[in-house]
Scaffold this motif. Structure first.
Motif, PDB file in Angstrom:
ATOM      1  N   ALA A  54       0.833  -1.212   0.000  1.00  0.00           N
ATOM      2  CA  ALA A  54       0.000   0.000   0.000  1.00  0.00           C
ATOM      3  C   ALA A  54       0.862   1.254   0.000  1.00  0.00           C
ATOM      4  O   ALA A  54       0.549   2.233  -0.678  1.00  0.00           O
ATOM      5  CB  ALA A  54      -0.928  -0.001   1.214  1.00  0.00           C
ATOM      6  N   VAL A  55       1.951   1.220   0.744  1.00  0.00           N
ATOM      7  CA  VAL A  55       2.867   2.367   0.773  1.00  0.00           C
ATOM      8  C   VAL A  55       3.486   2.571  -0.612  1.00  0.00           C
ATOM      9  O   VAL A  55       3.569   3.694  -1.109  1.00  0.00           O
ATOM     10  CB  VAL A  55       3.952   2.179   1.858  1.00  0.00           C
ATOM     11  CG1 VAL A  55       5.043   3.219   1.734  1.00  0.00           C
ATOM     12  CG2 VAL A  55       3.328   2.222   3.239  1.00  0.00           C
ATOM     13  N   ALA A  56       3.888   1.469  -1.248  1.00  0.00           N
ATOM     14  CA  ALA A  56       4.477   1.568  -2.593  1.00  0.00           C
ATOM     15  C   ALA A  56       3.462   2.117  -3.590  1.00  0.00           C
ATOM     16  O   ALA A  56       3.803   2.954  -4.427  1.00  0.00           O
ATOM     17  CB  ALA A  56       4.981   0.201  -3.050  1.00  0.00           C
ATOM     18  N   ARG A  57       2.214   1.658  -3.492  1.00  0.00           N
ATOM     19  CA  ARG A  57       1.159   2.166  -4.376  1.00  0.00           C
ATOM     20  C   ARG A  57       0.974   3.673  -4.202  1.00  0.00           C
ATOM     21  O   ARG A  57       0.819   4.411  -5.161  1.00  0.00           O
ATOM     22  CB  ARG A  57      -0.146   1.435  -4.071  1.00  0.00           C
ATOM     23  CG  ARG A  57      -0.837   0.878  -5.251  1.00  0.00           C
ATOM     24  CD  ARG A  57      -2.112   0.109  -4.960  1.00  0.00           C
ATOM     25  NE  ARG A  57      -2.407  -0.277  -3.592  1.00  0.00           N
ATOM     26  CZ  ARG A  57      -2.002  -1.413  -3.006  1.00  0.00           C
ATOM     27  NH1 ARG A  57      -1.258  -2.264  -3.676  1.00  0.00           N
ATOM     28  NH2 ARG A  57      -2.330  -1.680  -1.765  1.00  0.00           N
ATOM     29  N   THR A  58       0.996   4.120  -2.944  1.00  0.00           N
ATOM     30  CA  THR A  58       0.849   5.550  -2.674  1.00  0.00           C
ATOM     31  C   THR A  58       2.008   6.338  -3.279  1.00  0.00           C
ATOM     32  O   THR A  58       1.796   7.382  -3.900  1.00  0.00           O
ATOM     33  CB  THR A  58       0.761   5.800  -1.159  1.00  0.00           C
ATOM     34  OG1 THR A  58      -0.367   5.093  -0.647  1.00  0.00           O
ATOM     35  CG2 THR A  58       0.627   7.269  -0.836  1.00  0.00           C
ATOM     36  N   TYR A  59       3.237   5.838  -3.108  1.00  0.00           N
ATOM     37  CA  TYR A  59       4.391   6.508  -3.717  1.00  0.00           C
ATOM     38  C   TYR A  59       4.235   6.562  -5.235  1.00  0.00           C
ATOM     39  O   TYR A  59       4.517   7.591  -5.860  1.00  0.00           O
ATOM     40  CB  TYR A  59       5.696   5.795  -3.373  1.00  0.00           C
ATOM     41  CG  TYR A  59       6.276   6.146  -2.028  1.00  0.00           C
ATOM     42  CD1 TYR A  59       6.389   7.458  -1.613  1.00  0.00           C
ATOM     43  CD2 TYR A  59       6.746   5.156  -1.180  1.00  0.00           C
ATOM     44  CE1 TYR A  59       6.935   7.785  -0.388  1.00  0.00           C
ATOM     45  CE2 TYR A  59       7.294   5.465   0.053  1.00  0.00           C
ATOM     46  CZ  TYR A  59       7.384   6.786   0.445  1.00  0.00           C
ATOM     47  OH  TYR A  59       7.927   7.096   1.649  1.00  0.00           O
TER      48      TYR A  59
END
Length: 176
Positions: A119-124
């Motif tokens: 999820a963090v990678a998707r946000t980035y």
């Protein structure tokens, strides 16, 4: 020598006769001055051939990664994710680079960030894409791949899921 906590983690004391290095706050008997060598880091003392003390545990000194605890691991992971580590490989590969298991990494992210590494990678990726949409003249397909998305379909689906509109709606209006 005094056991001053103000110097803890700022330098390490190595004793030539024992081959051990300590923190300045170590409770052991003070060695003779001629048998002592000072090092700016635990790594420098180890490089010179000294072992860590088992009483004061120099690896837990302030300013070390162990002292920062699991937050240091999460910070390292965030930096790698921001650099695109999850764009090229999965969470397992990221966890291997950090020296921990994928499940443990997921637990740390949940505890410290309340989100999974994916999820963090998707946000980035979404933030990177949104910035490129506004600031560049690149084609949308090029932006999708430069942002770290594996396909146009995932790119469009991510924008629709988060913003409820297509990526093209984020383009800056062009001057005529």
């Amino acid at each position: 020598m005094r056991r001053d906590p103000a110097y803890d983690g700022r330098f390490f004391t190595a004793v030539k006769t024992t081959g051990i290095y300590c923190r300045p706050v170590c409770p052991v008997k003070q060695p003779k001055r001629q048998n002592v060598v000072f090092y700016p880091s635990a790594a420098a003392a180890e490089r010179a051939g000294f072992r860590p003390c088992l009483r004061c545990r120099p690896e837990t000194a302030p300013f070390s990664a162990a002292w920062n605890g699991t937050q240091a691991t999460v910070s390292r992971a965030l930096k790698l994710i921001e650099e695109g580590a999850l764009d090229r490989a999965g969470v397992e590969a990221l966890a291997d680079r950090l020296g921990i298991g994928a499940r443990h990494l997921a637990r740390l992210f949940d505890r410290h960030l309340g989100a999974s590494p994916g999820a963090v990678a998707r946000t980035y990726r979404l933030h990177r894409a949104k910035r490129l949409l506004r600031e560049s003249e690149l084609r949308i397909t090029d932006i999708a791949f430069q942002s770290g998305f594996g396909s146009i379909r995932r790119f469009n689906a991510a924008f629709a899921a988060l913003y409820g509109r297509p990526p093209s709606s984020f383009r800056a209006p062009r001057a005529r």
